[in-house]
Design an enzyme around this catalytic site. Structure first.
Site, PDB file in Angstrom:
ATOM      1  CE  LYS A 121      -2.361  -1.468   4.042  1.00  0.00           C
ATOM      2  NZ  LYS A 121      -1.803  -2.518   3.884  1.00  0.00           N
ATOM      3  CB  THR A 122       3.386   2.392   1.616  1.00  0.00           C
ATOM      4  OG1 THR A 122       3.180   2.234   3.154  1.00  0.00           O
ATOM      5  CG2 THR A 122       4.455   3.689   2.620  1.00  0.00           C
ATOM      6  CD  GLU A 165      -0.177   2.716   3.855  1.00  0.00           C
ATOM      7  OE1 GLU A 165      -0.142   1.773   4.240  1.00  0.00           O
ATOM      8  OE2 GLU A 165       0.817   3.585   3.469  1.00  0.00           O
TER       9      GLU A 165
END
Length: 464
Positions: A121-122, A165
């Site tokens: 995600k990051t 995110e």
């Protein structure tokens, strides 16, 4: 121009303001003109960066830190009910707002992209933020890691796009209503909150169901959990689904990924036409992340060729295969990987970089619940390294679980044929690793806790 500060967020008080998710929201609110205050357990560069924006940041938690005129108290799921500031909020009848609700309010009125998945995600959120900024679209964004220096995990932009995110760990991603959502993968994790894969899939279904009518879900075509989720969502009215990956039937098909040292070249097929671009970080999984970002941008109407080129501007984010330095011919790189899938992916990505030597790992397990459920798989992942040392479990928000220690991982690693040693004395790790390493080796500090602090110590010991 981004929307104004919601009335409830005009004077917010953040408990744990220095955290990756909390600090980003605080930064955006401060940029929008809110009078931000908060507290954190210890001093940090992030706290300093927030003060530079005009925020009041207290160190330590005490009831007196909460101003009586605070419009709300913002908390994450990590804040315990007996926190003195949270107790004081109840006494003063100050509304308590979860971090995800605060972020959702900031996304209102924007063209939002929410990036979800068990892993990646990051990185994917960061890729989008950097690429959109390179294209001078000035997006707002909130990321679970720093792009550059402290406080670079969020930005208040004047453009219409907001990239966020979306954290599934506590189901808080179900609060968002994005125009485009990305699901990178769906695996069982966060065992304190999910008892089964079916619960995980139900949670992701709710998240996908929050996409605005006519919006788009970008989802992996190669990962089993994502494929199952796609099958569950097919045919939902008002939902466009775009799959990406190496599978033959993917809507955006990855034709090949060619590694070049610490970068790679990716070729995708869009509507029958090949498009090749550079990904400036190593590893096949990062190439897939970049294609997910490309697909999301296309869904918003951004021209593919320009976006693909702009994605090459992304060179990494803090703790995601982040080079820490080199000393005595030994490279030290930091990895946030803490789930077996992430561990294996990062070790495979780093293997070519250690072609002239060995791949050594300093691993810190994260959470007792995760170690209890996935310790065997973590051990097998460590077998991909040439040698490893394993620290004690980083507890984060959890209390110890009887019988759950790093030995579970060490035993599994040894059973898989790995060379692995325990490192119960954290202060001796730098000395131990420096004694193991030889010129040409690569040392990877790995985990979601404070293992990242060991990289500079290892480099200092190698240099002397």
């Amino acid at each position: 121009m981004a929307p104004a500060v919601p009335t409830a967020m005009e004077r917010p008080h953040f408990i744990g303001i220095g955290g990756a998710g909390m600090s980003g929201i605080a930064k955006i609110l401060a940029r929008r003109g809110a009078r931000v205050a908060g507290s954190d357990a210890k001093e940090s560069p992030v706290a300093g960066a927030l003060r530079e924006l005009g925020a009041t940041v207290h160190i330590g938690h005490a009831a007196g830190h909460l101003a009586p005129d605070a419009s709300c108290v913002v908390v994450s799921s990590a804040i315990r009910a007996d926190n003195p500031e949270l107790v004081r909020a109840a006494e003063l009848a100050v509304p308590v707002v979860h971090r995800s609700d605060a972020l959702a309010s900031l996304m209102d009125g924007t063209r939002a992209i929410a990036v979800a998945g068990t892993h990646g995600k990051t990185t994917t959120t960061s890729m989008l933020a950097v690429a959109l900024d390179t294209l001078e679209l000035d997006p707002s964004y909130a990321i679970g890691g720093d792009l550059a220096g402290p406080g670079s995990n969020a930005h208040h932009g004047d453009g219409e796009i907001f990239v966020a995110e979306a954290d599934e760990s506590d189901r808080s991603f179900q609060k968002y209503a994005p125009e485009v959502a990305i699901v990178l993968n769906v695996e069982l994790d966060h065992h304190a909150n999910y008892a089964s894969m079916d619960e995980i899939h139900e949670s992701f279904e709710i998240f996908a169901g929050r996409i605005v009518p006519g919006g788009t879900l970008v989802i992996a075509a190669d990962q089993a959990g994502a494929v199952e989720l796609t099958a569950r969502l097919r045919g939902r009215p008002g939902l466009n689904i775009v799959t990406y990956g190496e599978s033959e039937g993917a809507d955006i098909r990855i034709e090949r990924v060619t590694p070049h040292g610490l970068t790679s070249e990716v070729t995708v097929v869009l509507d029958g036409t090949p498009l090749t671009f550079t990904v400036s970080v190593p590893g096949r999984h990062y190439a897939h992340n970049a294609v997910a970002a490309l697909a999301a941008g296309i869904a918003l109407g951004i021209p593919a060729a320009g976006l693909a080129t702009a994605l090459g501007s992304y060179t990494g984010v803090g703790r995601r295969l982040q080079p820490k330095g080199e000393a005595a011919g030994v490279q030290v790189i930091d990895s946030y990987a803490h789930h077996p899938t992430e561990m294996a992916a990062d070790l495979e990505a780093m293997r070519p970089a250690a072609a002239d030597g060995r791949l050594l790992v300093v691993f810190q397990p994260h959470l007792f619940s995760r170690t209890q459920e996935l310790g065997d798989e973590m051990g097998r992942a460590l077998a991909l390294a040439d040698a490893s040392v394993v620290l004690d479990i980083y507890p984060a928000r959890e209390d110890p679980v009887p019988g759950v220690t790093s030995e579970l991982i060490i035993d599994a690693a040894r059973a898989a044929g790995a060379e692995v040693a325990a490192a119960p004395d954290r202060t001796a790790v730098a000395e131990t690793v420096a004694g193991m390493a030889r010129p040409g080796d690569l040392v990877l500090t790995m985990g979601a806790g404070d293992v990242t602090d060991l990289g500079p110590l290892i480099l200092d010991r190698l240099a002397h």
